[in-house]
Design an enzyme around this catalytic site. Structure first.
Site, PDB file in Angstrom:
ATOM      1  N   ASP A  27       0.827  -1.205   0.000  1.00  0.00           N
ATOM      2  CA  ASP A  27       0.000   0.000   0.000  1.00  0.00           C
ATOM      3  C   ASP A  27       0.865   1.260   0.000  1.00  0.00           C
ATOM      4  O   ASP A  27       1.923   1.322   0.630  1.00  0.00           O
ATOM      5  CB  ASP A  27      -0.879  -0.013   1.255  1.00  0.00           C
ATOM      6  CG  ASP A  27      -1.711   1.238   1.395  1.00  0.00           C
ATOM      7  OD1 ASP A  27      -2.621   1.425   0.565  1.00  0.00           O
ATOM      8  OD2 ASP A  27      -1.452   2.028   2.319  1.00  0.00           O
ATOM      9  N   GLU A  47       1.199  -0.459  -5.139  1.00  0.00           N
ATOM     10  CA  GLU A  47       0.228   0.597  -5.411  1.00  0.00           C
ATOM     11  C   GLU A  47       1.051   1.880  -5.542  1.00  0.00           C
ATOM     12  O   GLU A  47       1.381   2.520  -4.545  1.00  0.00           O
ATOM     13  CB  GLU A  47      -0.783   0.732  -4.275  1.00  0.00           C
ATOM     14  CG  GLU A  47      -1.865   1.753  -4.600  1.00  0.00           C
ATOM     15  CD  GLU A  47      -2.426   2.477  -3.387  1.00  0.00           C
ATOM     16  OE1 GLU A  47      -3.467   3.134  -3.543  1.00  0.00           O
ATOM     17  OE2 GLU A  47      -1.818   2.424  -2.304  1.00  0.00           O
TER      18      GLU A  47
END
Length: 643
Positions: free
Chosen positions: A323, A376
């Site tokens: 993330d 990401e």
């Protein structure tokens, strides 16, 4: 494909010193001090010794005193003072009678002289929130996925089929009372559901312990402990085991960029900013209200990459989706002028965070063959999936955020105006092979006022559903792997909210059951068609047939891979069918219509080509053959060359 050379790290050779105190061995302490211990969870934390006691070990180098306080002694920390092991910053105590299930915390008198109770950073089990004690744990799970793990060792995910179903476990299904499903109840429902739909993988939003459910798991307090809301840690192992035995891979969402501020967790752990960067320009994430790890400290980097190894080895995860990579690698991320300082070269790159990501990727790819890491990363940072040996970050895949934004912007337009935005659907092919990409329609696109994927589509309900089916089939045929958030396969009406389950009642309506059936058939056709994934990372695997038919809102292209029949995709985002549409094709012969999103079985209008078309020799669209076909309205059609 990224190449991941090994980094200089060490494995445990001796877990305890000789004798009865169960202290860590000299090699372990040396590796911890050097920040090179790949199996940190086997040394620190609560180590059950098998003789009715537990050895507690914690890294708190700046603490003045440390005690282990537990329910077995009425939470009297003075009963069990810990000993500092010279030079390592590690404190140790052996407690007879503290066994599996016992609750505990570390009571630390920090460098500031203040006493504070802290959860164990290496705890493998934690109390159910809002309680915050750590729990002594030893797994009893016996894995049954040997065949899966053995086959995984030889896999190269970049060259294989990969369609992923993203799941927020707390809101996928709930009991009528609103109570969460347990790990086993999730497994009973999720495993057959995903297997039936034909997704190759599930991706779980963070399952690591977090105190606030509304954070969706992105504000972690216990990095080595699964979320106890669903049950004990072996429950997660059973879930992953059952998915593997059903032929479904598991990717875990992982959050190494920032951590929760709860005073009983990692923040100012030993009275100093130990895990967080002490520089306020680097140590605080004002956008997310959380602490940022000190990537410049080797022990902290070690904590994080050992955590990555932990989930891949101890829980048999097949990959990690990392993330917020952009927030890690840029010093000026979410900061105004004057709120950040350049690196030693005068740039805005966080060199220590880059080093950490390279170390992490090199380590996990070396240790666990066949797994994948996914970034990401929302910017144009070069070499996200490039080899670490060439200065790349070393990820297996990168989320293609540009594709997502462009295509969603296009399909949100009324078909009358789409011709003016035609390039938004074709631009992604300019850079499609610069990285190894995942095409994400994630939770972020269906929350915070953005509406569900269905409600982004224009027109009446029939048109919205037709647009949705056409968009998904275009996405699945586009180069790159696919990720779809739960509920999109139902034609979910309402925006996602973690407080309620999906709108499962929609499957009682034929038009929504049609979307569900189309996703199942699309996944089956996708995995059965090597041309759609065998060359995802190679420009030779894709060719436009007609990228410029803006007047009819139509796109056509061919996918190719050695040893597999070609597949041609024709997507019509106009509200009317195209009769007698002359389509150039790579070869003459019969082409089967393997997917038609306008089929009556999906509640479409039933326009199609009676199951196949016949191409004859003759150049068209710079192809050596052609056929006159019917292109249904608001629909995508796949044709596969018969052998």
């Amino acid at each position: 494909m990224a190449v991941h050379p090994p980094v200089r790290t060490g494995r445990v050779l001796m877990s305890t010193q000789p004798g009865t105190d169960h202290a860590p061995g000299e090699l372990d302490l040396h590796l911890i001090g050097e920040g090179r211990h790949e199996e940190l969870w086997t040394v620190l934390g609560a180590q059950v010794t098998g003789d009715g006691g537990t050895s507690f070990r914690v890294w708190a180098p700046n603490a003045m005193e440390v005690q282990v306080a537990g329910e077995w002694a009425g939470w009297d920390g003075a009963a069990h003072p810990m000993t500092r092991l010279d030079g390592s910053g590690v404190w140790h105590a052996y407690v007879e009678g503290a066994d599996v299930g016992a609750q505990y915390k570390y009571r630390i008198r920090g460098a500031d002289g203040q006493w504070a109770d802290r959860a164990d950073p290496l705890a493998q089990y934690a109390e159910k929130p809002p309680s915050s004690a750590s729990v002594v744990w030893k797994s009893e799970h016996e894995w049954g996925d040997d065949a899966w793990i053995e086959a995984r060792r030889t896999r190269q995910p970049v060259d294989e089929a990969m369609s992923t179903y993203e799941v927020h476990l707390a809101s996928w299904r709930k009991h009528y009372s609103g109570e969460l499903y347990s790990w086993d109840e999730i497994a009973d429902a999720l495993v057959p559901y995903v297997a039936d739909l034909g997704f190759t993988h599930v991706e779980f939003m963070p399952v690591m312990q977090h105190p606030f459910g509304g954070s969706w798991g992105y504000h972690v307090t216990s990095y080595f402990a699964p979320d106890s809301r669903f049950g004990d840690p072996d429950g997660l192992k059973r879930l992953i085991d059952r998915l593997h035995q059903a032929g479904v891979g598991v990717i875990l969402d992982w959050v190494p960029g920032h951590f929760a501020t709860d005073e009983w967790a990692l923040a100012r752990f030993d009275g100093t900013p130990l895990y967080e960067d002490p520089n306020p320009q680097r140590g605080w994430h004002k956008e997310w209200g959380s602490h940022i790890f000190n990537f410049g400290r080797h022990e902290v980097r070690n904590f994080l990459y050992a955590n990555a190894v932990f989930w891949l080895e101890e829980y048999h995860a097949d990959g990690l989706r990392v993330d917020g990579v952009a927030s890690m690698i840029y010093l000026d991320y979410a900061r105004e002028q004057g709120e950040w300082s350049p690196n030693k070269h005068g740039g805005r790159e966080n060199l220590e965070a880059v080093q950490f990501l390279q170390e992490m990727n090199a380590t996990v790819y070396k240790r666990v063959p066949g797994i994948v890491t996914i970034a990401e990363e929302s910017t144009a940072w070069p070499g996200v999936t490039g080899p670490t040996s060439d200065g790349g970050l070393g990820f297996g895949f990168k989320w293609n955020m540009g594709w997502m934004h462009d295509t969603l912007d296009y399909v949100a337009k009324d078909p009358l105006y789409r011709s003016h935005h035609h390039g938004e659907m074709t631009f992604s092919l300019v850079y499609a092979f610069a990285e190894n990409y995942v095409l994400p329609i994630s939770h972020d696109e269906v929350v915070h006022g953005k509406g569900s994927l269905l409600r982004k589509m224009p027109g009446d309900r029939w048109q919205q559903l037709a647009n949705l089916r056409a968009y998904l089939a275009y996405m699945w045929a586009h180069p790159g792997k696919q990720l779809l958030f739960m509920g999109c396969e139902l034609g979910q009406e309402s925006e996602w909210a973690e407080s309620r389950e999906l709108d499962w009642w929609l499957l009682e309506h034929p038009e929504h059951a049609g979307v569900h059936a189309m996703v199942r058939d699309m996944n089956a056709a996708y995995t059965d068609t090597g041309a759609l994934w065998g060359r995802d990372n190679d420009p030779a695997g894709f060719a436009w047939i007609d990228a410029n038919d803006a007047g009819r809102n139509t796109f056509s292209f061919v996918r190719k891979a050695p040893g597999h029949p070609d597949l041609v995709c024709v997507a019509n985002f106009a509200g009317t069918p195209h009769e007698g549409y002359r389509l150039g094709l790579p070869s003459a012969g019969t082409w089967s219509e393997v997917l038609n999103t306008d089929a009556g079985t999906y509640s479409g209008s039933g326009v199609g080509n009676l199951g196949s078309i016949t191409a004859t020799a003759g150049d068209h669209h710079e192809q050596p053959a052609h056929a006159d076909i019917v292109v249904p309205p608001l629909a995508t059609v796949w044709f596969r060359k018969d052998a």
